[in-house]
Design an enzyme around this catalytic site. Structure first.
Site, PDB file in Angstrom:
ATOM      1  N   LYS A 168     -10.818   2.994  -4.316  1.00  0.00           N
ATOM      2  CA  LYS A 168     -10.411   2.217  -3.245  1.00  0.00           C
ATOM      3  C   LYS A 168     -10.797   0.616  -3.284  1.00  0.00           C
ATOM      4  CE  LYS A 168     -10.899   5.922  -0.086  1.00  0.00           C
ATOM      5  NZ  LYS A 168     -11.505   6.274   1.504  1.00  0.00           N
ATOM      6  N   LYS A 221       3.785   7.640  -4.057  1.00  0.00           N
ATOM      7  CA  LYS A 221       4.048   8.822  -3.254  1.00  0.00           C
ATOM      8  C   LYS A 221       4.050   8.281  -1.670  1.00  0.00           C
ATOM      9  CE  LYS A 221      -0.437  10.555  -3.191  1.00  0.00           C
ATOM     10  NZ  LYS A 221      -1.515  11.366  -3.171  1.00  0.00           N
ATOM     11  N   LYS A 276       1.333   5.494   4.319  1.00  0.00           N
ATOM     12  CA  LYS A 276       1.163   4.813   5.536  1.00  0.00           C
ATOM     13  C   LYS A 276       1.207   3.246   5.161  1.00  0.00           C
ATOM     14  CE  LYS A 276      -0.729   7.993   7.598  1.00  0.00           C
ATOM     15  NZ  LYS A 276      -1.898   8.425   8.115  1.00  0.00           N
TER      16      LYS A 276
END
Ligand code: TRP
Length: 377
Positions: free
Chosen positions: A149, A243, A246
């Site tokens: 992250k 992938k 969003k």
């Protein structure tokens, strides 16, 4: 309320793989089978795309439909976890409400499953504190999620470049809060993707550590099991090395639950394929075409291999047209339901309120036992 026709339609479309014993086979084995408590959480990230939908969300729906009558199912929108990364408060507020509407629109039934906002139940953070006091820092250091992250947030190239001075305690502690989410309900089964497996292992460690430290006649916490949820890897429609996501800058790279029929058709028409006119399913050397076949297959309960055989000899245009129709048929029920629910704030608030009440009834019992065992009651 959810129209039952949508529910039936979803039932027909989701593959019949059994994740939890059905009512029928449970009654055949009541003597051996114990009640299951299923818990899972999802971050409020806004409107899901097809990849999310075919991943966690449709698995939850399937678990609900296949659960034995005595099983308890608990699904949570994890607002406190969202705060571990920087958020725009107005956007978070919106995303949090939308996620509740999405869960209902896709067929989770508040009469069967406990559906609630994590941040409506303070027992999660309270139990996380108790767990913080028995979790060695070294175990959290080994988790890879905070590193990845930070890499994404700071635009670093890899994990060796992560600057730990930017690591906030909350992000580092994320997996302890997740363990508290699960164990507050003494959950026995946790459906999550593979990326979450290390968090579940930590959760088992924490449960075991609590059970040993505060030992009484019987252990307080079960060691929860991972429910393997078959995740379809759905790729970006524009760049099949990534992938579907969003946050990708190109909105044409993803299909959202709220996309209209014509938006879906256009996005699929523009999906990356290659110059070989044959239709084969080959995820390694033809990832764009394979992605299209995977999406088409997931929406029609067939296999991408079968579709490749069926469409070999047809043009890509024909394949794309039929794939777009299939995606539309698959999403139209939940999309219509979402459109209806999203502005029904009174109804959504009521569902969230009763969900949180049910959740607190269960977790409150756990917390009384925890407080007594540790010596705070
Ligand atoms: N960490 C999970 C994710 O990012 C979300 C989550 C939070 C969760 N608490 C949980 C999943 C408890 C399962 C159980 O996807």
């Amino acid at each position: 309320m959810l129209a039952s026709c949508f529910r039936r339609r979803l039932d027909l479309l989701t593959p019949g793989r059994r994740l939890v014993s059905t009512a029928a086979n449970a009654s055949a084995s009541t003597s051996t089978r114990r009640k299951r408590v299923v818990f899972s959480g999802i971050q409020p990230t806004g409107i899901p795309h097809l990849g999310n939908y075919l991943g966690a969300l449709s698995n939850w729906k399937r678990l609900q439909d296949e659960a034995a009558p005595e099983d308890v199912l608990i699904f949570s929108v994890v607002g406190w976890h969202a705060l571990t990364m920087p958020q725009n408060p107005a956007e978070l507020r919106q995303a949090r409400a939308s996620m509740m509407a999405v869960l209902l629109a896709m067929g989770l039934d508040p009469r069967r499953s406990v559906i609630f906002h994590q941040d409506h139940n303070p027992d999660h953070t309270e139990l996380a504190w108790v767990f913080n006091c028995i979790t060695p820092i070294g175990k959290l250091r080994r988790m890879t999620t905070w590193k990845s992250k930070l890499v994404t947030a700071r635009n670093a190239n890899d994990e060796t470049e992560v600057d730990e001075s930017l690591l906030h305690v909350g992000l580092f502690d994320y997996p302890v809060l997740q363990a508290a989410d699960i164990l507050a309900y003494k959950a026995t089964h946790v459906p999550v993707g593979e990326d979450q497996q290390q968090h579940l292992e930590l959760c088992r460690d924490i449960a075991d550590s609590f059970n040993r430290t505060f030992k009484e006649r019987s252990p307080l916490f079960p060691l929860p099991q991972h429910v393997f949820t078959p995740q379809k890897r759905i790729l970006s429609l524009r760049d099949s090395s990534a992938k579907m996501s969003k946050s990708a800058p190109d909105p044409k790279s993803r299909i959202l639950l709220t996309d209209t029929t014509s938006e879906i058709s256009k996005k699929i028409a523009g999906a990356q394929t290659d110059s070989d006119p044959s239709v084969t399913y080959d995820p390694v050397s033809r990832p764009g075409l394979a992605n299209l076949l995977t999406i088409f297959a997931a929406c029609t309960e067939t296999s991408p291999e079968d579709l490749a055989r069926k469409y070999d000899g047809s043009s890509f245009a024909k394949l794309k047209k039929d794939a777009a129709e299939a995606v539309n048929a698959f999403l139209s029920g939940p999309r219509a339901e979402f459109a209806k629910l999203k502005d029904e704030t009174g109804y959504l608030d009521e569902i969230a309120r009763t969900g949180a009440e049910k959740a607190r009834d269960i977790s409150g019992k756990t917390m009384s036992e925890v407080r007594r065992r540790v010596g705070l009651a």
